[in-house]
Write an enzyme that holds these catalytic residues in place. Sequence first.
Site, short mmCIF file in Angstrom:
data_model
loop_
_atom_site.label_atom_id
_atom_site.label_comp_id
_atom_site.label_asym_id
_atom_site.label_seq_id
_atom_site.Cartn_x
_atom_site.Cartn_y
_atom_site.Cartn_z
N GLY A 116 10.21 -25.07 -18.24
CA GLY A 116 10.94 -26.26 -18.70
C GLY A 116 10.70 -26.52 -20.17
O GLY A 116 10.84 -27.65 -20.65
N GLY A 117 10.38 -25.46 -20.92
CA GLY A 117 10.06 -25.61 -22.35
C GLY A 117 11.28 -25.80 -23.23
O GLY A 117 11.15 -25.93 -24.45
N TYR A 127 1.65 -41.11 -10.07
CA TYR A 127 1.81 -41.48 -8.66
C TYR A 127 1.26 -40.41 -7.70
O TYR A 127 1.32 -40.57 -6.49
CB TYR A 127 3.22 -41.93 -8.30
CG TYR A 127 4.40 -41.10 -8.74
CD1 TYR A 127 4.42 -39.72 -8.69
CD2 TYR A 127 5.56 -41.77 -9.17
CE1 TYR A 127 5.53 -39.00 -9.06
CE2 TYR A 127 6.69 -41.06 -9.55
CZ TYR A 127 6.67 -39.67 -9.50
OH TYR A 127 7.78 -38.95 -9.86
N PRO A 185 1.71 -37.39 -18.22
CA PRO A 185 2.30 -38.25 -19.24
C PRO A 185 2.56 -39.65 -18.68
O PRO A 185 2.85 -39.81 -17.49
CB PRO A 185 3.63 -37.57 -19.56
CG PRO A 185 3.89 -36.60 -18.46
CD PRO A 185 2.67 -36.48 -17.61
N GLY A 186 2.49 -40.62 -19.55
CA GLY A 186 3.00 -41.95 -19.18
C GLY A 186 4.46 -42.03 -19.56
O GLY A 186 5.15 -40.99 -19.61
#
Length: 320
Positions: free
Chosen positions: A56-57, A188, A229-230
């Site tokens: 997914g780069g 999550y 990541p947030g």
Amino acid sequence: MADEQRDDAQDDTGTREAAAHDRPGGVLPGLPSPPPSGESALPPGTYDGTVVLVTGGGTGLGKAVAAEFARLGADLVIASRKEDRLQAARDELASLGGRVTATVCDIRDAGRVAEVFDAAQEAYGLPGILVNNAAANFPVPAEDMSPNAWRAVVDITLTGTFLMTREFGRRHLAAGTPGSVIDVGASYAWTGGPGFAHSAAAKAGVKSLVETLAVEWGPYGIQVNGLVPGLMPHDDMSADIRGNLDRGGRADDKAARQPALRVGLPRELGWAATFLASPYARFITGHTLVVDGANWQRRAVVSPPVTTVREQLGRGEFTP
Ligand code: NAP
């Protein structure tokens, strides 16, 4: 928009939104902005001669992570399904220094995964670092989720991550070489994710893989860490995810809803990734590092009223 311009725009947005969020006691500063795009805590050339494979780069956070490795000298292999996006990202990333190869791959396909490693190895050598960033996600109440939707998200996010990691591990064990795996997760994984049952379950599986494989492969010199990541908005976010962020009038106040009073910048994830895979983090393995300004630890002194996932997503009554 080029990466650096977008980062700066998000930086400005974060700061402005925070400053605009007046409180009775005055304006709160929130967490400071990070250094500008292009800077690094690691010495130049840290990744000279290292091959980094990023799934997914070609988009969003994966591209931002790839960019930080490229700035430090890495040769990159970026892999995902859509060739056009990969090629555009390849050109952008190549302008940062090292060599970049873009290769089409659906990470659910074990055969294709092996071919990607073959091609990478032939071009630059066996990747020493694997960043499992590719994932799929969209919000949906569990009762409306089709079996296919469940399977697609779990297959990409969990099984795809496993297949990539397995191939990486097998090749390093065979060669007797050390390596580092970074799995991009989500908070999550710990809390559950109402509205995202498929993705939350898959990310919990990914976190478990990190902890399992770090122990299995530590003796062979392979580190396995997670990186969460947030809220880090970027231009490549899918319409579904962007719509979810903007739901309920949230478009203008994303920063004010974070304890940091700003959103994260994609390069902040990239810096964390380059640290975790670096020689300075050699004793860190089996760990998942959360880069989210403490947003996932928020609790209210008085809990807000409960709204169902259906209400939050603007869905009508459930009809079987
Ligand atoms: P994104 O823009 O939607 O990127 C997902 C990437 O995965 C795309 O490049 C996509 O490329 C690739 N991909 C999807 N299915 C694939 C498959 N079957 N095989 C190979 N590649 C596949 O997502 P993002 O926002 O950058 O997120 C990156 C990571 O961070 C994900 O793991 C996500 O769960 C996590 N995350 C993001 C945030 C955030 O705020 N953005 C927050 C928490 C966690 P193709 O379509 O070309 O295949």
